[in-house]
Design an enzyme around this catalytic site. Sequence first.
Site, short mmCIF file in Angstrom:
data_model
loop_
_atom_site.label_atom_id
_atom_site.label_comp_id
_atom_site.label_asym_id
_atom_site.label_seq_id
_atom_site.Cartn_x
_atom_site.Cartn_y
_atom_site.Cartn_z
N SER A 95 0.83 -1.20 0.00
CA SER A 95 0.00 0.00 0.00
C SER A 95 0.86 1.25 0.00
CB SER A 95 -0.91 0.01 1.23
OG SER A 95 -0.12 0.23 2.39
N LYS A 96 0.21 2.36 -0.20
CA LYS A 96 0.85 3.66 -0.26
C LYS A 96 1.69 3.92 0.99
CE LYS A 96 -0.86 8.49 -0.41
NZ LYS A 96 0.18 8.95 0.43
N ARG A 97 1.14 3.58 2.13
CA ARG A 97 1.82 3.79 3.40
C ARG A 97 3.18 3.08 3.47
NH1 ARG A 97 0.33 7.64 4.50
NH2 ARG A 97 -1.74 8.34 5.12
N GLY A 121 5.31 2.48 1.18
CA GLY A 121 6.32 3.24 0.47
C GLY A 121 6.87 4.36 1.34
#
Length: 520
Positions: free
Chosen positions: A264-266, A268
């Site tokens: 997920s974005k988090r 990264g």
Amino acid sequence: MSNNIRVRFAPSPTGPLHIGGVRTALYNYLFARQQGGSMILRIEDTDQTRFVPGAEDYIIEALTWLGIQFDEGVHIGGPFGPYRQSDRKSLYKQYSDQLLQDGWAYYAFDTPEELEAKRKEYEWNKKTFQYDCNTRLEMQNSLSLSDEEVKRRLQDGEQYVIRFKFPQDTEITVHDLIRGDVTMSSNLLDDKVLFKSDGMPTYHLANIVDDHLMQISHVIRGEEWLPSAPLHVMLYKAFGWKDTMPQFAHLPLLLKPEGNGKLSKRDGDRLGFPVFPLDWLDPKSGELSHGYREQGYLPQAVVNMLALLGWNPGTEQEIMSMNELIKLFDIAHISKSGAKFNVEKAKWFNHEYLQKCDDEEIAKMFAPQLREHNITAPHDYVLKVCGMMKERISFPSELWDTMYYFFEPPKEYNPKDIQKRWKPGMTVHMRKVVEILNTVPFEYDALHKALLEDYIKSNELNMGQIMNSFRLALVGETKGPDLLTLVIMLGKDETIARVQRAISVIGEVNTTNNNVIEKH
RNA sequence: GGUCCGAUCGUCUAGUUGGCCUAGGACGUGAGAUUUUCAUUCUCAAAAUCGGGGGUUCGAAUCCCCCUCGGACUACCA
């Protein structure tokens, strides 16, 4: 595009394109190209509430950067357009009407609040509510209500949705190119909404209608779609399109590098690597998400790395250009299990592809860094330095740190290196070095003889002692290429200036133990 | 909870018709070589009782069953 292989990449413009989505696009592209088929970009924007401005452009820009090209799509048009579902809005109603007529669908009047209440009620009884063949008769719909009542509600303009009417006691088999046959019982499937009260179709309806109309032959998408695949198969059957139904291939998911779960974005942000192809500035929150491109990844490296995350050529080859990938790609070699993302390997790929860049390209990447440090240098010189030093880096951003001393004198001398390398009595030697530089012809061989052979021999030194200090004076640290090569590159005046500066700045240390170095 | 999918070195994976697997490669890690330094490069090494347990078979990582674990899905989101 002679045959009838047609695939599509169909993202929703709800934000930046996730790296998993990029891989899906890549696999579609690889398959299409290899088969001599067509690649289509369709935008699935049926949810107006989640629309994010700029997302569509972002998707196109990202895929263009990576070299994933389309034959038809929103941005280039084509014979099956329009390619944006919101532009096809008027088209879908007739298809849901057809389903209604044929008894494959029904009107449902339940409001979101009523549905929520129903779910709560079931929850209280430790059950899960599902709008399906077992419960639909207790709901407000054209199956439970009388015809007059339905007609009245419709005429009154009451809000409604159209739901798919799953037949009872039917086994539905989805043939998946990666997983084989996946069978589910229709009794367990819920009556999905096909047409929303806002006049837009849901994904399921729009997707099937468009894939059919656009004559898609293969649907290659993420594994998250597998649970709804039976609905899609059923829809093809309901429409009478079973004969031309596309083949399905559900790709394994991209997982977090540590622990478990979908990337997920988090992750990264937390782990310091991009999960998006390009930088993305969220228009609402103003939050910046980092992209591969801006981090200095080469598009070929990203493509190669992504291709190998869930697929392999069946040989031990790992470095493959887009054209090689196209040649080698094979759905049969796609793995079934999810792949954890590995940052180190991504770095390695980038290093490999950076080595393939010619010196001009490296110099181009380096130019902004030179400008940033207010340095102008002859192009040939820059080119030479880049060619010499590129093997040491994995990212263009590392260029300055590994090459700065070719362009400016060291600002400081590493204390640890001073302690280790600038032994007592060194200033005396360094003064001699200056002397030699001044008297001997400034050529590699001559300097080599004078410095590394004669001087060292006559003083009973070993090479490391004098060379390391010399290097420290020129670089500020004990790193860098062959010393005399560096000396020649810097030129006589600059070399002497740096040595003299080092003598005065570092000075004489530990003069008491002067004889240590003489003794080897 | 329910449904479905999955499970080989730390990670990506080879292994597709059961024997050539005392399980191969790559990344990373460690050691060594090379070099005047650092890096590169090269060589070598450690690293999987093939999630566990049962079968089938002369023989299973490969086939079957059970268990365990992981994941996805379970919206008028895609």
